[in-house]
Enzyme design. Sequence first.
Site, PDB file in Angstrom:
ATOM      1  N   SER A 327       7.350 -71.960 -15.892  1.00  0.00           N
ATOM      2  CA  SER A 327       6.731 -70.862 -16.793  1.00  0.00           C
ATOM      3  C   SER A 327       5.136 -70.824 -16.747  1.00  0.00           C
ATOM      4  O   SER A 327       4.472 -69.880 -17.226  1.00  0.00           O
ATOM      5  CB  SER A 327       7.292 -70.803 -17.993  1.00  0.00           C
ATOM      6  OG  SER A 327       8.624 -70.554 -18.095  1.00  0.00           O
ATOM      7  N   HIS A 370      15.101 -61.630 -26.063  1.00  0.00           N
ATOM      8  CA  HIS A 370      13.862 -61.603 -27.089  1.00  0.00           C
ATOM      9  C   HIS A 370      13.755 -60.221 -27.442  1.00  0.00           C
ATOM     10  O   HIS A 370      12.717 -60.210 -28.125  1.00  0.00           O
ATOM     11  CB  HIS A 370      12.606 -61.898 -26.196  1.00  0.00           C
ATOM     12  CG  HIS A 370      12.421 -63.647 -25.856  1.00  0.00           C
ATOM     13  ND1 HIS A 370      12.911 -64.000 -24.771  1.00  0.00           N
ATOM     14  CD2 HIS A 370      12.018 -64.433 -26.540  1.00  0.00           C
ATOM     15  CE1 HIS A 370      12.818 -65.349 -24.361  1.00  0.00           C
ATOM     16  NE2 HIS A 370      12.074 -65.854 -25.790  1.00  0.00           N
ATOM     17  N   CYS A 383       9.329 -65.458 -22.249  1.00  0.00           N
ATOM     18  CA  CYS A 383      10.222 -64.574 -21.857  1.00  0.00           C
ATOM     19  C   CYS A 383      10.474 -64.469 -20.512  1.00  0.00           C
ATOM     20  O   CYS A 383       9.612 -64.100 -19.714  1.00  0.00           O
ATOM     21  CB  CYS A 383      10.124 -63.272 -22.581  1.00  0.00           C
ATOM     22  SG  CYS A 383      11.597 -62.043 -21.935  1.00  0.00           S
TER      23      CYS A 383
END
Length: 639
Positions: A327, A370, A383
């Site tokens: 991420s 989310h 997310c």
Amino acid sequence: MRRPPKDTEESARRITRRGLVLGGSMLAFMSVLAGRMRYMQVDQAEEFRLLAEENRINIRLIPPARGLIFDRTGQPIAENVQNYRIVIVREDAGDLDETFAKLRTLVPLSDDDVERALREVRRRSPFVPVTIADQLDWEDVAEVAVNAPALPGVTPEVGLTRHYPLSADFAHVVGYVGPVSDYDLSKLEDPDPLLQIPKFQIGKIGLEAKREDQLRGSAGTKRIEVNAGGRVMRELSRQEGQKGADLQLTLDHDLQNFVNARLGSESAAAVVMDVNNGDILAISSAPAFDPNLFVRGISVKDYRALTENDHRPLADKSVQGTYPPGSTFKMVTALAAHEAGVVTAGETIYCGGYKQLGTRRFHCWKRGGHGFVDLHDSLMRSCDVYYYELAERVGIEKISEMAKRLGIGIRHELPMSAVAEGLAPTKAWKEARRQESWMVGDSLNASIGQGFVLASPLQLAVMSARIATGEAISPRLVKSVDSVEQPILTDGPIGLPPTTLQQVRKAMFSVVNSRRGTAYRARLLPDEMEFAGKTGTSQVRSVVVKNSEVPWEQRDHALFVCFAPYDKPRIAVSVVIEHGGGGSSAAAPVARDIVARALHGDVPPLEVYPAGERAKVAEIFESMPLRSRESGPNVSDRA
């Protein structure tokens, strides 16, 4: 019977003619010989004098002192120390077995040392000195010198050898030196004559190898008189060579020591970079090794311990290691999509826990989803579905181009061994390397730093620095050469709108400082220490299983990138912990402590941490083998 007078006269004339011919021939020969002698003694006297001198005088090389390496504060990282050694000349030693037996009563020599030395002595010419032992203490050399009359052919000598006073702290950066090998010579088209000197040391890996030409220096010479057998009789003159250049690095030895100690026994890497000029302040790969072992000749036992360690201490993970960035790559996807105009900062995308693509579901890390998220929330809460959607809209080519603009997928030219290029994949890359067409699913995986994307800790630090400043700054490791400052490398602005960059920075700030952020527990309290970051977790297996349920080598990699302070960035930090699990739980706390140490200038006081974290931090600091602790107060005293 008497000869007639006529016959006598004829015979006399014949003898006279023959005498004249013979005499003339002898005179001519003598004339030629005299002329030749004059030519050789007068006309060619200088040439023959030089030939005779060359037979009597030899020119030998004197090894120069190797250049020193310092950190940015002037602390020696690589230095030259006196090397006391014992040499023997076979023709002067007499009975070798008896000489070695006497020597072993004075100097600690193993059976292997003696066997090796005897083999070398018998292989060399009788008048050539052979090293029996080196790296000896002064006391051992003094013992040999005192007993010299009883040790014919044995002589103590002193020279220079490389030493790394900070041991493992800079092992992967600086590397180490070792004797020239046949393999080293085979790689050179025109080797320096210095390399022919027995046991001459050259750089093997790291900065020592990459800057070998600067560090080596140039040889001196000495004129020695030798006899017909080639034995040295006396030294006639000496001209010292030029020592190698001294290098000053951008690294800070105290910060480097702290980073190494904080990584501890993990298989990990961390990079600290000055965002304003690209200076690498610390670059660490754990576990490390003692480079002095290689200078002295590493034992089989020690080398096996290094090569059989599953944490790979000989590998420099900071620049050689490439990992799926997880991420931490989401800023790249977000910036690519916003620059392409396929999404706006306030636009929301719904995350229901997965994105359907054909018959396949691409899941978010949060199974329940989310809900509706925009750029800020998607980064703060990490997310995945938001970035799946952006990747489908913008495509891999623009994502790859943005990755390279931010420093991923390009090789940064640092003088370290095997600096990796990483990978920002494209359609053409997959077609060429795998003979397969690019799929939309490949883009979705790449958008969250999985799939084919690979980045090194160095590249992640560069990415963070460029996001923090908007400048295409490049990393710099060598600060000066012989006190001459080296240029700062930058290509100017990265060409992104300041408003877009600021939106990404704000979201990264919330990652650490918002209660809903994935790294909230890794925050620092003082305003001047607030920092912005991004967690990352990259999978090393396709089946989703809890990390606690699989062996260490099958667990996820933990990553964290950040810049600090938030309001006026000075440093960028990246941390990768191999098989560490989650980025928020494993990598973020390490990066937080590195940020606190870099900004505070010393081991930070516990007051800069949230109250709930202080006991854990104090325990960690107390267990860290910090070099400064040897002469200074411990952490609890400073806190």
